[in-house]
Design a protein around this motif. Structure first.
Motif, PDB file in Angstrom:
ATOM      1  N   GLY A  32      24.785 -39.772  98.248  1.00  0.00           N
ATOM      2  CA  GLY A  32      23.774 -40.263  97.318  1.00  0.00           C
ATOM      3  C   GLY A  32      23.585 -39.367  96.111  1.00  0.00           C
ATOM      4  N   ASP A  33      24.248 -38.204  96.110  1.00  0.00           N
ATOM      5  CA  ASP A  33      24.130 -37.280  94.986  1.00  0.00           C
ATOM      6  C   ASP A  33      25.204 -37.568  93.944  1.00  0.00           C
ATOM      7  OD1 ASP A  33      22.043 -36.038  96.315  1.00  0.00           O
ATOM      8  OD2 ASP A  33      23.380 -34.608  97.330  1.00  0.00           O
ATOM      9  N   GLU A  34      25.126 -36.863  92.844  1.00  0.00           N
ATOM     10  CA  GLU A  34      26.145 -36.970  91.802  1.00  0.00           C
ATOM     11  C   GLU A  34      27.455 -36.397  92.322  1.00  0.00           C
ATOM     12  OE1 GLU A  34      28.411 -37.656  88.920  1.00  0.00           O
ATOM     13  OE2 GLU A  34      26.333 -38.297  88.650  1.00  0.00           O
ATOM     14  N   LEU A  35      28.498 -37.239  92.339  1.00  0.00           N
ATOM     15  CA  LEU A  35      29.777 -36.800  92.887  1.00  0.00           C
ATOM     16  C   LEU A  35      30.498 -35.830  91.969  1.00  0.00           C
ATOM     17  CD1 LEU A  35      31.178 -40.113  94.424  1.00  0.00           C
ATOM     18  CD2 LEU A  35      29.959 -38.258  95.567  1.00  0.00           C
ATOM     19  N   ARG A  36      30.135 -35.792  90.700  1.00  0.00           N
ATOM     20  CA  ARG A  36      30.766 -34.875  89.763  1.00  0.00           C
ATOM     21  C   ARG A  36      30.064 -33.526  89.821  1.00  0.00           C
ATOM     22  NH1 ARG A  36      33.589 -37.135  85.569  1.00  0.00           N
ATOM     23  NH2 ARG A  36      34.190 -34.983  85.134  1.00  0.00           N
ATOM     24  N   VAL A 306      31.193 -48.104  91.447  1.00  0.00           N
ATOM     25  CA  VAL A 306      32.292 -47.146  91.638  1.00  0.00           C
ATOM     26  C   VAL A 306      32.205 -46.504  93.014  1.00  0.00           C
ATOM     27  CG1 VAL A 306      33.261 -44.960  90.838  1.00  0.00           C
ATOM     28  CG2 VAL A 306      32.579 -46.688  89.171  1.00  0.00           C
ATOM     29  N   LEU A 307      30.994 -46.095  93.416  1.00  0.00           N
ATOM     30  CA  LEU A 307      30.807 -45.474  94.730  1.00  0.00           C
ATOM     31  C   LEU A 307      31.148 -46.456  95.841  1.00  0.00           C
ATOM     32  CD1 LEU A 307      29.829 -43.138  96.526  1.00  0.00           C
ATOM     33  CD2 LEU A 307      27.492 -44.024  96.267  1.00  0.00           C
ATOM     34  N   LEU A 308      30.664 -47.683  95.729  1.00  0.00           N
ATOM     35  CA  LEU A 308      30.916 -48.707  96.744  1.00  0.00           C
ATOM     36  C   LEU A 308      32.412 -49.019  96.842  1.00  0.00           C
ATOM     37  CD1 LEU A 308      29.788 -50.824  98.744  1.00  0.00           C
ATOM     38  CD2 LEU A 308      29.613 -52.403  96.806  1.00  0.00           C
ATOM     39  N   THR A 309      33.055 -49.197  95.686  1.00  0.00           N
ATOM     40  CA  THR A 309      34.477 -49.523  95.671  1.00  0.00           C
ATOM     41  C   THR A 309      35.311 -48.371  96.214  1.00  0.00           C
ATOM     42  OG1 THR A 309      34.134 -50.957  93.749  1.00  0.00           O
ATOM     43  CG2 THR A 309      36.394 -50.253  94.214  1.00  0.00           C
ATOM     44  N   ALA A 369      32.273 -50.975 112.319  1.00  0.00           N
ATOM     45  CA  ALA A 369      30.854 -51.335 112.357  1.00  0.00           C
ATOM     46  C   ALA A 369      30.008 -50.296 111.626  1.00  0.00           C
ATOM     47  CB  ALA A 369      30.395 -51.472 113.808  1.00  0.00           C
ATOM     48  N   ALA A 370      30.290 -49.014 111.867  1.00  0.00           N
ATOM     49  CA  ALA A 370      29.539 -47.951 111.196  1.00  0.00           C
ATOM     50  C   ALA A 370      29.812 -47.947 109.694  1.00  0.00           C
ATOM     51  CB  ALA A 370      29.911 -46.595 111.807  1.00  0.00           C
ATOM     52  N   SER A 371      31.065 -48.224 109.314  1.00  0.00           N
ATOM     53  CA  SER A 371      31.420 -48.281 107.891  1.00  0.00           C
ATOM     54  C   SER A 371      30.686 -49.418 107.191  1.00  0.00           C
ATOM     55  CB  SER A 371      32.930 -48.465 107.727  1.00  0.00           C
ATOM     56  OG  SER A 371      33.641 -47.345 108.200  1.00  0.00           O
ATOM     57  N   LEU A 372      30.564 -50.562 107.874  1.00  0.00           N
ATOM     58  CA  LEU A 372      29.835 -51.691 107.291  1.00  0.00           C
ATOM     59  C   LEU A 372      28.363 -51.342 107.087  1.00  0.00           C
ATOM     60  CD1 LEU A 372      31.390 -54.707 109.240  1.00  0.00           C
ATOM     61  CD2 LEU A 372      31.703 -54.131 106.826  1.00  0.00           C
ATOM     62  N   GLY A 377      24.236 -49.779 103.107  1.00  0.00           N
ATOM     63  CA  GLY A 377      23.277 -48.836 102.525  1.00  0.00           C
ATOM     64  C   GLY A 377      23.571 -48.554 101.065  1.00  0.00           C
ATOM     65  N   ILE A 378      24.864 -48.415 100.733  1.00  0.00           N
ATOM     66  CA  ILE A 378      25.248 -48.206  99.338  1.00  0.00           C
ATOM     67  C   ILE A 378      24.922 -49.445  98.510  1.00  0.00           C
ATOM     68  CG2 ILE A 378      27.189 -47.775  97.775  1.00  0.00           C
ATOM     69  CD1 ILE A 378      28.548 -46.232 100.048  1.00  0.00           C
ATOM     70  N   LEU A 379      25.199 -50.609  99.079  1.00  0.00           N
ATOM     71  CA  LEU A 379      25.006 -51.874  98.365  1.00  0.00           C
ATOM     72  C   LEU A 379      23.538 -52.111  98.020  1.00  0.00           C
ATOM     73  CD1 LEU A 379      26.629 -54.332  97.369  1.00  0.00           C
ATOM     74  CD2 LEU A 379      26.137 -55.433  99.557  1.00  0.00           C
ATOM     75  N   ILE A 380      22.647 -51.824  98.966  1.00  0.00           N
ATOM     76  CA  ILE A 380      21.222 -52.049  98.729  1.00  0.00           C
ATOM     77  C   ILE A 380      20.517 -50.793  98.229  1.00  0.00           C
ATOM     78  CG2 ILE A 380      21.128 -53.892 100.444  1.00  0.00           C
ATOM     79  CD1 ILE A 380      19.883 -51.957 102.415  1.00  0.00           C
ATOM     80  N   ASN A 381      21.299 -49.710  98.082  1.00  0.00           N
ATOM     81  CA  ASN A 381      20.781 -48.443  97.560  1.00  0.00           C
ATOM     82  C   ASN A 381      19.624 -47.907  98.404  1.00  0.00           C
ATOM     83  OD1 ASN A 381      20.735 -46.260  95.845  1.00  0.00           O
ATOM     84  ND2 ASN A 381      19.407 -47.242  94.333  1.00  0.00           N
ATOM     85  N   LEU A 382      19.866 -47.866  99.720  1.00  0.00           N
ATOM     86  CA  LEU A 382      18.859 -47.370 100.650  1.00  0.00           C
ATOM     87  C   LEU A 382      19.433 -46.157 101.388  1.00  0.00           C
ATOM     88  CD1 LEU A 382      15.983 -48.014 101.556  1.00  0.00           C
ATOM     89  CD2 LEU A 382      16.942 -49.366 103.427  1.00  0.00           C
TER      90      LEU A 382
END
Length: 410
Positions: A32-36, A306-309, A369-372, A377-382
């Motif tokens: 959830g942090d800045e990857l750069r 970008v993070l989700l993809t 299942a865990a990856s989904l 979580g990434i998709l809904i930003n939670l």
């Protein structure tokens, strides 16, 4: 049986465990942090270099022998490559933790030297064999993209240190990621799948026309994306690159179906079946992303997209495909190395008994299942859902790879 593939595979397994162990320590909060930044760089390079690339290189050293029916050009170069790449990748990770630019630069030079030796060794091996088909051409392209990825990373480092090329760093970064993910991993997985799936399914007499189409379309997608980043004309060109990639995936997935139609073995093993399933899932995601971004091509550059993809592609397709193939490759290599000369004698274990297929199937199913959950979580930003999904994924992944590693005790 050469020990060289084992060095890379075992080191890759260690890198995989380390990646998930560090993810557990942070409860995957780094996602959830800045990857750069140093922490993002550390985790990304540990995954890509310490795990996926390390194990993939070991597989290349072994499978190129199977594909070409000849030894690699130089085993000595292979061992030098292992030493330089391992020391360099380890040093880079330490440098990211310490945020020490000098340490990172010196270690990156060693890692790049190892990559260059790998590219040279594979290039000479392929050239001397002179067997050119979609499998060998894909392998050659993959190695070329890996070398270019390393060189672009070095240019990024020089630009970061001296800052002479205004605005170039961001463009190099995009090309670096694009070539490393789509170029190196994409061409390697698709190319070797043309050899491995027929081998495990015992498939014969299928057309290779779609293999050639995948080769052309996938390379076109990689080159178009690189041009988009280097020129700064990203939006429209990136969407066109995604269109080409989606076309390549359609051909690739359909070709996998053709291979299965010509099979003479109904059950190739759960790991192999899952490689087909995750390829279908990647195609569905690519089509959805293509439609979603058609309304505004700039959406492809949105940080959440970008993070989700990146996670769907690297954490999903690339990682699960490598893990699926590893469930077959590792037992085969170890059984051949340890028991190959004892085959048929009383007391010699069967290759099928080296690793439980039931555990492999349950392990990959649990990781999916865990990856989904993590992707949701990434998709809904939670963050809480990301944390639970990521933590479960890391725990399950360590158990899964431990089952594969236990093969070396049998």
């Amino acid at each position: 049986m050469s020990r060289l593939p084992f060095l890379f595979i075992i080191t890759g397994i260690v890198g995989f465990v380390m990646y998930h162990a560090f993810s557990l320590l942070s409860l995957t909060g780094w996602l959830g942090d800045e990857l750069r930044g140093p922490e993002g760089w550390f985790h990304a390079h540990l995954f890509v270099l310490g795990w996926a690339t390390m194990l993939a290189m070991g597989a290349v050293y072994q499978l190129i022998h199977v594909i070409l029916q000849t030894n690699i050009y130089s085993a000595v170069l292979g061992y030098c490559h292992y030493f330089l790449f391992t020391v360099g990748a380890t040093g880079m990770l330490i440098g990211f933790i310490r945020t020490d630019v000098i340490w990172i630069a010196g270690s990156a030079t060693l890692a790049l030297s190892g990559i260059l030796l790998f590219g040279l060794n594979m290039g000479i091996t392929l050239y001397r064999a002179s067997i050119w088909n979609p499998v060998t051409i894909s392998a050659a392209c993959a190695c070329l993209y890996l070398v270019l990825t390393g060189l672009s990373g070095m240019l990024m480092g020089l630009n970061f240190a001296f800052g002479d090329w205004n605005g170039l760093h961001q463009r190099l970064f995009g090309a670096h990621i694009w070539m490393g993910t789509l170029g190196w991993f994409g061409m390697l997985i698709t190319g070797f799948s043309y050899k491995m799936l027929p081998m495990f399914y015992l498939s014969h007499d299928f057309s290779i026309r779609l293999q050639k189409m995948v080769l052309v379309l996938w390379n076109a997608a990689v080159i178009t994306g690189v041009i988009a980043f280097l020129t700064g004309i990203q939006g429209g060109l990136l969407w066109f690159a995604l269109l080409l990639l989606t076309g390549a995936l359609i051909c690739y997935v359909y070709h996998l179906e053709q291979i299965q139609e010509k099979r003479h073995k109904s059950n190739p093993g759960p790991g192999i079946r899952w490689t087909v399933y995750v390829s279908r899932a990647l195609l569905v995601y690519s089509m959805a992303l293509l439609i979603y971004s058609a309304q505004d091509v700039e959406l492809l550059l949105d940080s959440r997209v970008v993070l989700l993809t990146g996670w769907v592609y690297l954490g999903g397709w690339v990682s699960l495909t490598i893990l699926g193939y590893a469930s077959k490759i590792v037992p085969f290599l170890w059984w051949t190395h340890k028991y190959g000369k004892l085959a048929g004698r009383p007391g010699t274990p069967l290759m099928a008994g080296m690793l439980s297929e039931k555990r492999i199937n349950h392990g990959i199913l649990a990781m999916v299942a865990a990856s989904l959950l993590l992707v949701s979580g990434i998709l809904i930003n939670l963050a809480e859902v990301m944390m639970v999904g990521g933590t479960l994924l890391s725990m399950i992944s360590i158990v899964y790879i431990s089952n594969i590693a236990l093969v070396f005790r049998r």
